[in-house]
Design a protein around this motif. Structure first.
Motif, mmCIF file in Angstrom:
data_model
loop_
_atom_site.group_PDB
_atom_site.id
_atom_site.type_symbol
_atom_site.label_atom_id
_atom_site.label_comp_id
_atom_site.label_asym_id
_atom_site.label_seq_id
_atom_site.Cartn_x
_atom_site.Cartn_y
_atom_site.Cartn_z
ATOM 1 N N ARG A 1 4.339 0.079 -1.858
ATOM 2 C CA ARG A 1 3.259 0.294 -0.852
ATOM 3 C C ARG A 1 2.586 0.890 -1.863
ATOM 4 N NH1 ARG A 1 4.350 3.397 3.497
ATOM 5 N NH2 ARG A 1 5.038 1.651 4.109
ATOM 6 N N ARG B 1 5.618 -2.221 3.939
ATOM 7 C CA ARG B 1 6.575 -1.989 3.253
ATOM 8 C C ARG B 1 7.071 -1.118 2.338
ATOM 9 N NH1 ARG B 1 3.304 -4.837 -2.900
ATOM 10 N NH2 ARG B 1 2.240 -7.390 -0.742
ATOM 11 N N ASP B 2 7.641 -0.972 1.295
ATOM 12 C CA ASP B 2 8.900 0.270 1.709
ATOM 13 C C ASP B 2 7.692 1.326 0.893
ATOM 14 O OD1 ASP B 2 9.668 0.533 -1.081
ATOM 15 O OD2 ASP B 2 10.679 -1.791 -0.601
#
Length: 531
Positions: free
Chosen positions: A392, A387-388
């Motif tokens: 996150r 995830r980015d």
């Protein structure tokens, strides 16, 4: 005049006071003995824990996985592997036969096939034809026709071959006069006064710094191939090559300091011939790692000290995020530059692994609970990995923060229940002392859970040190740091260390003073890994 009765009362009273005083002294002695016994028991328990931990470190597995098997350490590894494979096949067969329907034949599981050979490897085709006399039908004599091919592949290795490249520079002169002799320019070389090609230098450097093959063994290998290259010659080549790489290493350092996050670590190194220092003195190899995916930089730096001035020198004016272990030597640069300093959960976990090892066999305790809680944190990180940073961070807020809150409550309670000098007590106090740094990941999606990227990058150096043991001079240590930097940077970006070193050693001598060193960076040379 005192009466006999009064005298008797005084005597009794005095005796009672004496008895009471003696009873208090006895009680005080009992309390002192109880305290001493408790101290002795604590000391005995601490020594017993140290003994068990020392035994585990000496004879147990080095992995943090608890109670792992020792199969990989056996000398009869091949036989064990075959036996295990046969046992697995037998177990699979039994399971399949049991699970099969009564009216259906049991499906036998096939054994694991060979791994397919990489398609990018070059292929050499060998055609196998029938003899000319057998290409006719046995019944009517008709000539047979090709209807297809059956192809099988085998992996073939061409052993190293040592050869000499002769650079012949043709001279030209005017036949009518004695002036004007012209000759083709000599090819640029990384080490102009040596007879080592860029390919040979890359080969030696990769063997020593990547494969941990000491130079004296390489000298023996070259001798078997007919080339006598003394060990001191190989060492001189590596020192000179490392010195030539200094400008490129500084270009990598400039790129590293632009990274939003840097990992750092350090490991001991012995340098024998160091000015004003005994040969047994401990020096250090420092490591930094950072950069965006596909543009990772790994830098090694040698220094005789482990003091806080070293990170100050290495980081310069960097003011981003820094991930380290619990060593306090980074505090000065953090304070000076206003760096966001994060800790390493892998180190905190390691303390509890040691506490788990000294527990009585078959029993669980506080160390198991802490390890289970930390394991849950890593499970969340596994989900958040792709995830980015914003996503996150949101996942951590949802799942990791409650786990950390539970761990803090448990920690506050446990600190008062465990002896500080016990292995478990040391683990608890380390966790408590590092708590602020360890929990910074909850407020920043870019901060990872641990410092493992740095530890993974420094591991090849530690493995190599077991073979070559020490560096002879500071210049040798600094040259090793430069070559290690290029090799580990290439690996971090998914490139072949040998091919990258060969490219650098061939291209660097051709660059002029005004040429851009950034053309030698790995991602400028070849596409690197996206992550």
């Amino acid at each position: 005049m005192t009466s006999p009765a009064s005298s008797s009362l005084d005597t009794v009273s005095r005796l009672q006071r004496q008895v009471q005083s003696q009873q208090e002294e006895i009680a005080q002695l009992h309390r002192l003995m109880a305290k001493k016994e408790a101290e002795w028991e604590a000391a005995k328990a601490e020594l017993f824990e140290q003994f068990r931990l020392a035994t585990e470190r000496q004879f147990g597995p080095s992995t943090e996985k608890y109670r792992v098997g020792q199969g990989d350490l056996l000398i009869n590894e091949a036989e064990v592997a075959v036996d295990e494979e046969s046992a697995e096949e037998e177990a699979d067969s039994t399971t399949d036969e049991t699970a099969a329907e009564p009216h259906q034949p049991a499906k036998r599981r096939t054994r694991g096939g060979r791994v397919a050979l990489p398609p990018e490897l070059p292929r050499v085709e060998v055609i196998h034809e029938l003899p000319e006399a057998t290409r006719h039908c046995d019944d009517d004599g008709t000539e047979l026709k090709v209807i297809g091919q059956e192809v099988s592949e085998e992996l073939h290795v061409v052993p190293a071959r040592v050869e000499v490249i002769r650079h012949v520079r043709v001279k030209y002169a005017c036949p009518a006069c004695e002036e004007g002799v012209q000759i083709a320019p000599a090819p640029a070389k990384l080490l102009p006064k040596s007879n080592a090609s860029a390919t040979l230098l890359a080969y030696v450097a990769t063997a020593k710094y990547q494969d941990a093959l000491p130079l004296y063994r390489q000298s023996q290998i070259f001798a078997r191939h007919g080339a006598e290259i003394p060990r001191n010659t190989l060492a001189r080549w590596m020192v000179q090559a490392g010195e030539r790489l200094t400008p490129l290493v500084e270009a990598l350092r400039h790129h590293l300091r632009q990274a939003p996050l840097i990992h750092m670590d350090e490991t001991p190194l012995q340098v024998n011939a160091e000015t004003d220092r005994p040969a047994s003195s401990t020096s250090y190899m420092w490591l930094q790692r950072g950069g965006p995916p596909g543009q990772q930089v790994v830098l090694f730096d040698y220094d005789a000290s482990r003091a806080g001035r070293v990170p100050v020198r290495l980081l310069g004016d960097y003011a981003g995020r820094l991930v380290t272990d619990g060593y306090e030597g980074y505090a000065e640069v953090v304070r000076r530059n206003g760096i966001t300093h994060a800790g390493c959960w892998a180190h905190a976990r390691r303390k509890f692994v040691e506490a788990q090892k000294v527990q009585p066999k078959g029993k669980t305790g506080k160390a198991d609970w802490a390890l289970n809680q930390i394991r849950k944190l890593y499970a969340v990180e596994k989900q958040a990995k792709a995830r980015d940073p914003e996503a996150r961070l949101a996942l951590r807020e949802q799942k990791s923060r409650p786990l950390v809150t539970q761990l803090r409550t448990w920690l506050d309670k446990s600190l008062t229940q465990v002896l500080p000098k016990s292995v478990l007590g040391k683990a608890l106090h380390y966790l408590d002392g590092q708590w602020q740094r360890l929990t910074r990941f909850l407020d920043d999606g870019l901060i990872p859970l641990d410092n493992n990227p740095a530890e993974n990058a420094i591991r090849p150096f530690v493995v190599g040190r077991k073979n070559w043991l020490f560096s002879h001079t500071p210049s040798g240590a600094q040259a090793s740091a430069a070559i290690y930097s290029l090799i580990e940077t290439a690996k971090a970006n998914g490139l072949s260390p040998y091919e990258y070193l060969q490219f650098v050693f061939e291209t660097l001598p051709t660059l002029g003073e005004d040429d851009d060193l950034y053309t030698l960076l790995p991602w400028r040379w070849k596409d690197t890994l996206p992550a």
